[in-house]
Each structure stands twice: as C-alpha cells, then as structure tokens.
Design a protein around this motif. Structure first.
Motif, short mmCIF file in Angstrom:
data_model
loop_
_atom_site.label_atom_id
_atom_site.label_comp_id
_atom_site.label_asym_id
_atom_site.label_seq_id
_atom_site.Cartn_x
_atom_site.Cartn_y
_atom_site.Cartn_z
N LEU B 283 23.55 -35.21 16.53
CA LEU B 283 23.61 -36.53 17.13
C LEU B 283 22.17 -36.79 17.98
O LEU B 283 21.89 -38.12 17.89
N GLN B 286 19.48 -38.69 15.66
CA GLN B 286 19.80 -40.07 15.68
C GLN B 286 19.57 -40.72 16.96
O GLN B 286 19.89 -42.06 17.08
N LEU B 288 21.17 -40.26 19.92
CA LEU B 288 22.45 -40.59 20.71
C LEU B 288 22.53 -39.54 21.74
O LEU B 288 22.44 -38.31 21.58
N VAL B 290 24.13 -37.63 24.58
CA VAL B 290 25.58 -37.20 24.91
C VAL B 290 25.67 -36.76 26.23
O VAL B 290 24.70 -36.11 26.71
N VAL B 309 30.30 -40.28 25.65
CA VAL B 309 28.91 -41.10 25.30
C VAL B 309 29.21 -42.61 25.90
O VAL B 309 30.17 -42.88 26.38
N ASP B 313 27.63 -46.54 22.24
CA ASP B 313 27.05 -45.89 21.11
C ASP B 313 28.21 -45.21 20.35
O ASP B 313 27.97 -44.39 19.47
N LEU B 314 29.32 -45.55 20.57
CA LEU B 314 30.58 -44.96 19.99
C LEU B 314 30.53 -45.29 18.53
O LEU B 314 30.78 -44.24 17.99
N ASP B 316 28.15 -45.95 16.53
CA ASP B 316 27.01 -44.98 15.81
C ASP B 316 27.72 -43.55 15.66
O ASP B 316 27.43 -42.86 14.71
N THR B 317 28.16 -43.12 16.95
CA THR B 317 28.53 -41.72 17.01
C THR B 317 29.55 -41.33 15.85
O THR B 317 29.49 -40.23 15.21
N LEU B 321 28.89 -38.72 12.81
CA LEU B 321 29.97 -37.37 12.68
C LEU B 321 30.36 -37.73 11.15
O LEU B 321 30.58 -36.80 10.30
#
Lengths: 409, 409
Positions: B283, B286, B288, B290, B309, B313-314, B316-317, B321
C-alpha cells in the motif's frame, strides 16, 4: 541540424490558447531537425497587472523589488509553455534567467547582459530537450534578480543565439515583418524581404518598434541573422543580416516617422568650446534624451543651439535648463511643439550623394517646410509640422519607389 | 535584541490591504528592537489561479514545471511586502528560496530542506534590514527550483529560525491559537496558552490543521519556540515549546477528530512473519496512507488485519489489494465506511495509566460503540461511527475538564 533561437513576445503568449499555438510553432521547427531554444515574455496583460499591484502599495517602488515582482511574469509563461510541449509529447524544460546563466550588471530595471554561461542549456539540448528561457531577466554577480529594460526579451534571445553560436534567431511578433513604412498610414507600405542591421537600427531608433535596438546591436556584433515574423500567420518575415548578403539596388529601404516632437532653442549663448557639452551633459544626467541638434553662430560671437525632444520631456527639459541658467549663461529659451520627425533610411545612401537633396526637393514641391535636418551615412531625418507628417511619408514612399517589388539578386 | 522569524500564510497576505496590515505587524516587532525575518506564502487565491492555468494546458503537468509555476506566487508577495515596508519608511529586502540559501532534495513537489546557508540573510540583518523570504520554496544542488509540499511555508519559517538561531518563530494565521478542540463544533473549546511539540504533532497529524507536522518536528529538533497567533487580532496566541517549560497539571490537553474514515479488513491471511509488512509496504508503494492497524489471530492459525484509511482512498486501497491477491494470499476483504476518529492528546498520559480506560468509560456511558483503538504514549485514538463524532468530542471535552482555565505555574 542546427540551433535555432525563437522568441515569442507578450501578445503571442497572451492566453493559454496562444501558448498552445506557440507550442505548435516550436514543434514544427523541432521536427525540421533543429535544436531549439525558445525565449518568451510575460503573458499579455500580466506585467500591467503586477505593476498595478505595486501601484496600490507605493508610488515609487524600489527598482530591485520591481524586478523581483515583474520577473514572475516570464516564469509563469516558461512553465506553461514547457507543460504545453510536454502535453504534445515533446521533451521540454524551462529555465529562469539565472538558471539559463544570463549574467548582467548589478543594476535594476535596465541592466545590460555581461556574460552568458550556456552550459546548462547546452546540456539539455544535447539530451534532446526543447529549452524554454524566461526573457527580459538575468542575475547579477551578487545574486540579485535583474531585468533588461524595454525590449529585454529580444535582447535575451539574440544574446542566447550568440552564446550558443546559433544558426539563426527568429523574433515572432504581432506584425508579419519589417515594412518600408508603417502600413497603417501608408497604403503602399511593403514588407521587406531583407534589411541590414544598420538600417534596422536606424528604423528601430526612429520608432518602428518591431525590435529593440539593443537586440539589433547585439545581433550585429555577433553576426546573428534575425528573422522578424508573425506568430499568428505562417509566412516568411523579414531577414535582418549583414549588408553584404543583400540586394544592393535599393537606395532608400524604409521611412520612419514619429510625432510628439518639440524643438527647443537656447539663444544667446557665449561661443565657448564647452558650451555644447555643458548643455547636453546637464540634460543627459537627468535622463533626458535629445535627438537632432543644430548649432548656429551669430555675428556678435554668440551662439544658439536648437535640439528636438519628445514633447512629453519638454517640461523637464525647460525646468533643468532654467535651474542651470547661471552656469549655461544663455539669454533666452524658445520652443515649438506640434512637430514630427520623418526619416529616410537606406545603406545605399553612402554611395548616392543626391538622396538628401532629392528628399528636400520632394518635400518642397509639396509645400512642406523643413524645420530641422540631420543626416548620417544611411539616414536623413527632417523635422516638420506634425500636420504634414503623413503626407510627407506618403510622397516620399512614392518618390523613392518603395512599393515596388525588387527582384532577388 | 534578538532574531525573530515571522510567518504569514496565504489568507494573511490575500489582498494588498492585508499586505499593508502585515507590514504594520512586522514594523511593530521591529520597533521592539528585534531583527526580523518574515516568511510569506502566495497571496490567497493566486496558487489556485496558477493551478487553473496549468489545468487548461494539461491534466498531468510535470512536477518540475508546477514548481516553476507555483513559486512565482510567493515571489509576488515578497516583493509587495518589501515595497510596503519601504513605503512605510523601513529598510527591507526580499529573497526567493534560492537567494535565501534554502537547499532541498532534488525532487519536485514535496522536497525536504537539506541545508540552509543563512549568510545572505545575516548580512542584510546586520545592515539593519527587514528580510522577507519566499516560503514553500527552495533549490536543489542541481539548481532546480523545488517546493516543500503542503504546509511548506511553516517549514521554511522554522528551518530559517533554526539556521539563524532565532529566539522565536511566530506563525501568524487565520486562527488565534491552538484550541483544546475545534471551536466550531464544541462550544467550550478553549485556546491553550502552551502546548508541547509532541502534543502539537499528535494534534496536527490528527487534522487540527493549524501547523504542518514537518514544521513542528523541525522546531522540536532544534528547540525553536513557536507561537501560533492571529494575523488579524492583536492578542497572544499559543506557545509550542518543550514540555519542561509548561504547566504539568493537565493530563489531556486537546481532542482531535476527523470524519471520512473507513475501516478495511483483510480476512483469512496466512499467519506468517511477513504478512503485515507485505500488505503495508504494498500500500505504501502506491502512496496510500494507512492509519490505525489491528491484527488478530484466529484459531485455525489464520490471521486478520484491519486498518483505517481515508474514505477517499478506499477505492484505490481495495483495487491494490485485489491486484496483489495472489501474493497477499487472503480469503476476502471487508470494509465499513461512515466512520470517524476521535483522539485525546496529552503529555500527562505517560504518568496517568487510567486515561484510556476513562475515555472508553465516558464513551460507553453515552452508548457510543468503539470500533477500533490505538494508543501511544501521549494519545489515545478511537474509531467510532461518524454520527457519534461530535457528541463524543463534546462529552470527552467536558469529562477531561478542558474548558477550565488552568492557573499559570
């Protein structure tokens, strides 16, 4: 493959749309296989806006801080043009004056370029990038941001062309080239294919306004061929180069003119060796520009001096002369406003002694009174009534056959 | 007589009138006998306007050219403020980032300051001048113009204070200081007289938004006392300094909160040593961020990981994953949006073990469910339903008696 320097003025980059248009012009030349350095001015009105902000704060901003303020204008343009080129798939990088290695005198508002270190630009050119440079700005040896004064972006472009040993320098502007005279006033005005540096200097000094004289001088000193052309139209402009490369058969190549001229006469001066220098050094110290100067000596061993100034400078000129009356030791001052200056320019005059006489005759035949005359090797200037200006230009343009296309040599 | 660094943000210099007002604040401190360095941001909306220009050209401008473009904003402000001070009869000089000797990493958009050479500033201070420095910008060792990212002007100010060994650094902003919590939500919110660097860091990270965390870290590392105060009102703000200098009797000093939080759970992971690091390094690569992380192991030797998060950003997260499902080797992903984080912050917690328990009890008594918990030495964070956020802050503010004035030590 060679190096070409292109310069785009404020009108040419006045909007985002125009910046995108400039990007296309740049790419076109790049795709011809050249290495490109592009000099740009601030976007159209942005300089005026910045000056306006300063004006809300103070009536007499320091020149250093004005340089700091105004140089942001070009910095905006260079970054936007670099983005536009990148967006169109070309590698480009922008440089401020200091990044481009443009060193100047340590004075603000009107510094002269003293040296250019082109290493950073050369490195990026070798890496295949289009290099965008902020015009009008440089930096001094004490790390101050400086500006080059009016027409500074032209000077930046020509100086870079010299430092990079460029093949040519193209000045893109809002006119399509250099004309025999101002086409807004004279119907037959014709775009010149080529003109010499010296002729361009005379035309520029006389108010043609296309190219700054300092830039032309620089180009002459380093033999950089210039081309003045339109950023909007895709047509050839006017080449400015050494006289030797050009067609020789035109005696007069252009007619310059300006109004708002005033003649000032200082009468009854003592006829001493230092009289002339005292008067004009006094005026120069106050930043007043004097143009045509005529001296005449009268029978009683007194002398009179007449000179022309811009009408806007008249008040200051009179005031300075009056302040220094005790030193200058004159009897009285007279002046005449409402005048204009009309000049014929051409390298061919050197070998054609009758040109001035022909000019006077043409004007006399039209009943136009000449009030002052000044001549140089490639120019004859006359001061006459502003009312006669356009007529004078028109008949001279015809008399010297400037509308005629000239066969290429 | 000492050196004071003042920083004024974009709102404080948003108009010419406000710049003149800032000049008065600067002069006031100068007339107290101090040497002054003033760091300013770009004028209010000017950064947005520049971003808008770039946006008309490209959707993905290069970071280098954005730095070139955006740094013009502060350059305009410094020159105008210098002019305003000069107009009011004070000697002042403006410096861009490179002139001020602010060296950064050679990266664009978010560079860290690596070194400051304060010689040029010191020289001007010794000459009696007020020095104005463009915030947010620096230059790299390869002569590139860089920017420091969000909150960069705060960092410029604190870094200069450290390099100049300044007595203090005043951050002028549009709030009057640091509050126990956001006064727009909690009526009893009270301005703090003082707060420690660590507390401020926790509050800043949690969204208090007054000061950039990087600036606070810098101040902490170099023991520079900061004062956050209003550029409009003439009242004392909040001092940020070492804990040792402060009143110790408050266990909790502030309550931070933010909504738009989402919890993501990755279920059925194999319980291996590298599971955690694999997920979060994937993560992080990228970009992101956390926040709270909770790991729980189930009976079948599988493990589950939950983390919070930003709701933005959800998407993308989840997508990252899913892209890495084969490597991460999980059974399924679940998430819950509509959450908020509420945190109590206070250095006194270190020696008061019951604080977290008290927080949970207060929330439980109000019937508020806690969905995640995270604790540090000076902070307890809880994730709860966004609907409960303001109530939770309100009752915690009362329970920890934050509205009460504390006697000075």
């Amino acid at each position: 493959m060679g190096i070409i320097v292109q310069k785009f003025g404020g009108t040419s980059v006045g909007t985002v749309e125009r910046i995108l248009n400039v990007a296309n012009r740049v790419i076109q030349e790049k795709e011809n296989g050249n290495q490109l350095v592009v000099v740009v001015s601030a976007m159209g009105k942005s300089t005026d806006q910045l000056v306006g902000l300063a004006g809300q704060i103070t009536e007499r901003p320091s020149k250093r801080e004005m340089d700091m303020l105004l140089t942001t204008g070009e910095q905006v343009t260079i970054s936007l043009l670099a983005m536009a080129l990148q967006e169109k798939g070309h590698d480009a990088i922008s440089f401020t004056g200091w990044q481009a290695g443009i060193q100047t005198e340590a004075r603000h508002g009107n510094a002269r370029i003293t040296n250019i270190n082109p290493d950073a630009i050369k490195k990026e050119l070798c890496a295949g990038k289009i290099v965008i440079v902020a015009g009008f700005q440089g930096f001094s040896d004490v790390q101050q941001i400086t500006t080059l004064g009016r027409g500074g972006s032209d000077t930046t472009a020509v100086a870079l062309a010299a430092a990079l040993n460029a093949d040519k320098c193209d000045i893109y502007t809002d006119v399509t080239g250099v004309y025999t005279t101002d086409p807004r006033y004279v119907k037959g005005a014709r775009k010149l294919e080529a003109i010499s540096y010296d002729e361009m200097l005379e035309l520029a000094n006389l108010g043609a306004g296309v190219l700054h004289p300092r830039a032309v001088e620089f180009a002459k000193n380093y033999s950089i061929p210039l081309e003045v052309r339109s950023s909007m139209e895709n047509e050839r402009g006017t080449i400015i180069e050494e006289e030797t490369n050009m067609e020789q058969n035109l005696v007069v190549r252009g007619i310059a003119f300006e109004d708002q001229v005033t003649r000032v006469s200082v009468l009854g001066l003592r006829n001493e060796l230092t009289t002339l220098s005292t008067i004009f050094s006094t005026l120069a110290k106050q930043g007043l520009n004097v143009d045509i100067i005529i001296q005449s000596t009268t029978s009683d061993n007194k002398t009179s001096i007449s000179f022309s100034v811009k009408t806007g400078d008249l008040e200051d000129t009179i005031s300075i002369l009056e302040q220094h009356k005790s030193v200058l030791n004159y009897e009285k001052i007279e002046f005449e406003s409402g005048l204009a200056k009309v000049s014929i320019v051409g390298s061919g005059m050197v070998s054609n002694p009758g040109v001035a006489a022909e000019m006077f005759e043409v004007l006399a035949n039209e009943g136009i009174e000449i009030k002052m005359v000044s001549t140089s090797e490639i120019k004859v200037s006359t001061v006459l009534s502003a009312e006669d200006m356009v007529t004078a230009v028109d008949i001279l343009h015809s008399a010297f056959e400037l509308s005629k296309e000239v066969a290429k040599v």
